[in-house]
Design a protein around this motif. Sequence first.
Motif, PDB file in Angstrom:
ATOM      1  N   GLY A  33       0.867  -0.891  -0.014  1.00 17.01           N
ATOM      2  CA  GLY A  33      -0.074   0.369  -0.379  1.00 17.01           C
ATOM      3  C   GLY A  33       0.764   1.021  -0.106  1.00 17.01           C
ATOM      4  O   GLY A  33       0.162   2.839   0.519  1.00 17.01           O
ATOM      5  N   LYS A  34       1.959   1.455  -0.552  1.00 24.36           N
ATOM      6  CA  LYS A  34       2.983   2.031  -0.430  1.00 24.36           C
ATOM      7  C   LYS A  34       3.187   3.411  -1.713  1.00 24.36           C
ATOM      8  O   LYS A  34       4.202   2.432  -2.228  1.00 24.36           O
ATOM      9  N   PHE A  35       1.711   3.258  -2.540  1.00 20.10           N
ATOM     10  CA  PHE A  35       1.979   3.953  -3.530  1.00 20.10           C
ATOM     11  C   PHE A  35       3.088   4.938  -3.977  1.00 20.10           C
ATOM     12  O   PHE A  35       3.332   4.797  -5.808  1.00 20.10           O
ATOM     13  N   ASN A  36       3.175   5.647  -3.538  1.00 23.80           N
ATOM     14  CA  ASN A  36       4.245   6.753  -3.781  1.00 23.80           C
ATOM     15  C   ASN A  36       5.461   6.263  -3.711  1.00 23.80           C
ATOM     16  O   ASN A  36       5.783   6.719  -4.773  1.00 23.80           O
ATOM     17  N   GLU A  37       5.863   6.085  -3.457  1.00 26.28           N
ATOM     18  CA  GLU A  37       6.934   5.497  -3.182  1.00 26.28           C
ATOM     19  C   GLU A  37       7.545   4.231  -4.143  1.00 26.28           C
ATOM     20  O   GLU A  37       8.037   4.322  -4.727  1.00 26.28           O
ATOM     21  N   ALA A  38       6.268   2.711  -4.568  1.00 25.62           N
ATOM     22  CA  ALA A  38       5.928   2.173  -5.340  1.00 25.62           C
ATOM     23  C   ALA A  38       6.723   3.151  -6.949  1.00 25.62           C
ATOM     24  O   ALA A  38       7.337   2.996  -7.999  1.00 25.62           O
ATOM     25  N   LEU A  39       5.841   4.188  -6.645  1.00 26.87           N
ATOM     26  CA  LEU A  39       6.051   4.997  -7.803  1.00 26.87           C
ATOM     27  C   LEU A  39       7.196   5.597  -8.392  1.00 26.87           C
ATOM     28  O   LEU A  39       8.050   5.486  -9.432  1.00 26.87           O
ATOM     29  N   LEU A  40       7.722   6.136  -7.698  1.00 29.63           N
ATOM     30  CA  LEU A  40       9.214   6.211  -7.253  1.00 29.63           C
ATOM     31  C   LEU A  40      10.676   5.793  -7.703  1.00 29.63           C
ATOM     32  O   LEU A  40      11.089   6.150  -8.479  1.00 29.63           O
ATOM     33  N   ASN A  41      10.262   3.900  -6.599  1.00 27.09           N
ATOM     34  CA  ASN A  41      11.108   3.260  -7.621  1.00 27.09           C
ATOM     35  C   ASN A  41      10.545   2.835  -8.512  1.00 27.09           C
ATOM     36  O   ASN A  41      11.926   2.510  -9.477  1.00 27.09           O
ATOM     37  N   ALA A  42       9.260   2.572  -9.675  1.00 33.61           N
ATOM     38  CA  ALA A  42       9.191   2.167 -10.870  1.00 33.61           C
ATOM     39  C   ALA A  42      10.030   3.603 -12.039  1.00 33.61           C
ATOM     40  O   ALA A  42      10.750   3.280 -13.046  1.00 33.61           O
ATOM     41  N   GLU A  43       9.593   4.819 -11.335  1.00 38.98           N
ATOM     42  CA  GLU A  43      10.635   5.850 -12.207  1.00 38.98           C
ATOM     43  C   GLU A  43      12.211   5.828 -12.069  1.00 38.98           C
ATOM     44  O   GLU A  43      12.940   6.018 -13.219  1.00 38.98           O
ATOM     45  N   ASN A  44      13.051   4.829 -11.082  1.00 41.08           N
ATOM     46  CA  ASN A  44      13.583   5.743 -11.104  1.00 41.08           C
ATOM     47  C   ASN A  44      14.557   4.607 -11.818  1.00 41.08           C
ATOM     48  O   ASN A  44      15.948   4.644 -12.483  1.00 41.08           O
ATOM     49  N   SER A  45      13.711   2.898 -12.089  1.00 36.70           N
ATOM     50  CA  SER A  45      13.990   2.194 -12.855  1.00 36.70           C
ATOM     51  C   SER A  45      14.079   2.332 -13.888  1.00 36.70           C
ATOM     52  O   SER A  45      14.731   2.365 -15.099  1.00 36.70           O
ATOM     53  N   LEU A  46      13.007   3.540 -13.894  1.00 36.60           N
ATOM     54  CA  LEU A  46      12.958   4.098 -16.116  1.00 36.60           C
ATOM     55  C   LEU A  46      14.257   5.292 -16.239  1.00 36.60           C
ATOM     56  O   LEU A  46      14.112   4.828 -17.258  1.00 36.60           O
ATOM     57  N   LEU A  47      15.055   5.401 -14.713  1.00 36.06           N
ATOM     58  CA  LEU A  47      16.009   6.142 -15.253  1.00 36.06           C
ATOM     59  C   LEU A  47      17.287   5.612 -15.633  1.00 36.06           C
ATOM     60  O   LEU A  47      18.037   5.785 -16.552  1.00 36.06           O
ATOM     61  N   LEU A  48      16.738   4.127 -15.108  1.00 30.43           N
ATOM     62  CA  LEU A  48      18.768   3.103 -15.512  1.00 30.43           C
ATOM     63  C   LEU A  48      18.234   2.919 -16.895  1.00 30.43           C
ATOM     64  O   LEU A  48      19.067   2.112 -17.861  1.00 30.43           O
ATOM     65  N   ASN A  49      16.794   2.239 -17.432  1.00 29.04           N
ATOM     66  CA  ASN A  49      16.527   1.681 -18.539  1.00 29.04           C
ATOM     67  C   ASN A  49      15.264   2.205 -19.060  1.00 29.04           C
ATOM     68  O   ASN A  49      14.227   1.585 -18.555  1.00 29.04           O
ATOM     69  N   PRO A  50      14.634   3.037 -20.378  1.00 29.53           N
ATOM     70  CA  PRO A  50      13.757   3.614 -20.169  1.00 29.53           C
ATOM     71  C   PRO A  50      12.680   2.790 -21.346  1.00 29.53           C
ATOM     72  O   PRO A  50      11.703   3.353 -21.249  1.00 29.53           O
ATOM     73  N   ASN A  51      13.362   1.577 -21.564  1.00 30.07           N
ATOM     74  CA  ASN A  51      12.732   0.667 -22.574  1.00 30.07           C
ATOM     75  C   ASN A  51      12.320  -0.151 -22.030  1.00 30.07           C
ATOM     76  O   ASN A  51      11.983  -1.608 -22.216  1.00 30.07           O
ATOM     77  N   ASN A  52      12.380  -0.818 -20.129  1.00 31.27           N
ATOM     78  CA  ASN A  52      12.061  -2.112 -19.304  1.00 31.27           C
ATOM     79  C   ASN A  52      10.735  -1.570 -19.778  1.00 31.27           C
ATOM     80  O   ASN A  52       9.825  -0.677 -18.961  1.00 31.27           O
ATOM     81  N   SER A  53      10.183  -2.361 -20.222  1.00 31.57           N
ATOM     82  CA  SER A  53       8.758  -3.050 -20.136  1.00 31.57           C
ATOM     83  C   SER A  53       7.620  -3.007 -19.264  1.00 31.57           C
ATOM     84  O   SER A  53       6.910  -2.573 -18.440  1.00 31.57           O
ATOM     85  N   MET A  54       8.454  -3.759 -17.899  1.00 37.67           N
ATOM     86  CA  MET A  54       8.512  -3.922 -16.250  1.00 37.67           C
ATOM     87  C   MET A  54       8.019  -2.543 -15.660  1.00 37.67           C
ATOM     88  O   MET A  54       7.088  -2.022 -15.352  1.00 37.67           O
ATOM     89  N   ALA A  55       8.880  -2.079 -15.862  1.00 40.61           N
ATOM     90  CA  ALA A  55       9.457  -0.356 -15.594  1.00 40.61           C
ATOM     91  C   ALA A  55       7.782   0.597 -15.694  1.00 40.61           C
ATOM     92  O   ALA A  55       7.221   0.977 -14.815  1.00 40.61           O
ATOM     93  N   HIS A  56       7.618   0.738 -16.758  1.00 37.54           N
ATOM     94  CA  HIS A  56       6.676   1.056 -17.441  1.00 37.54           C
ATOM     95  C   HIS A  56       5.130   0.318 -16.223  1.00 37.54           C
ATOM     96  O   HIS A  56       4.461   1.120 -15.856  1.00 37.54           O
ATOM     97  N   ALA A  57       5.092  -0.421 -16.471  1.00 35.32           N
ATOM     98  CA  ALA A  57       3.973  -1.647 -16.034  1.00 35.32           C
ATOM     99  C   ALA A  57       3.159  -1.124 -14.368  1.00 35.32           C
ATOM    100  O   ALA A  57       2.722  -1.029 -14.158  1.00 35.32           O
ATOM    101  N   VAL A  58       5.213  -1.432 -13.929  1.00 31.78           N
ATOM    102  CA  VAL A  58       4.806  -0.952 -12.569  1.00 31.78           C
ATOM    103  C   VAL A  58       4.564   0.570 -12.302  1.00 31.78           C
ATOM    104  O   VAL A  58       3.912   0.291 -11.460  1.00 31.78           O
TER     105      VAL A  58
END
Length: 182
Positions: free
Chosen positions: A37-62
């Motif tokens: 239930g930590k949605f803000n933190e989840a969003l931040l970490n999904a976006e951190n993943s996208l900073l490292l790899n903007p073509n990661n489908s699961m990062a976009h999905a999460v």
Amino acid sequence: AEGKLIQAIDTYMEAIRIRPDDPSTYIALARVQIFAGKFNEALLNAENSLLLNPNNSMAHAVRAWSLTQKGDYIEADNSLKEALRLDPTNGIIQAYKAFLYGRMYENNAGPYIDPIPVAIESSQAAVTLAPNSLEAHWARAYILQLTDNPEQAVQEYQLALQINPNISEIHLELGVTYRGLG
């Protein structure tokens, strides 16, 4: 898997501290944060993943799943479109799409007039493409519940709980379904 979400979050954060350049760890952390239930933190970490790899489908999905939980349906839809563009046969992404479109239907919100047909189709695709996925069965159960198919929803919730019996939200949704059945 043991339901120790806070400990899992701490462990993933330690893994990120040790190896901050691994996008998959950020995705795994974000997924657990959503379960907790930590949605803000989840969003931040999904976006951190996208900073490292903007073509990661699961990062976009999460990222989309966390945005769905926060009620940002338009941005969630944009993230899911990108995730599916990158990986159109990923069942977990289809599950997140089913959750999104189900939420739009349930809340009468979002950019689409009638999102439930897409939610139904995505939930079916999720189970077909990822039959061993917690999210696929959970999404299918949620959509079956929304479309007044409680007996089938119970079956799907039970399948999700066989995969992981320690996600409290699934138990709560199953309880609501049982209550509806009397």
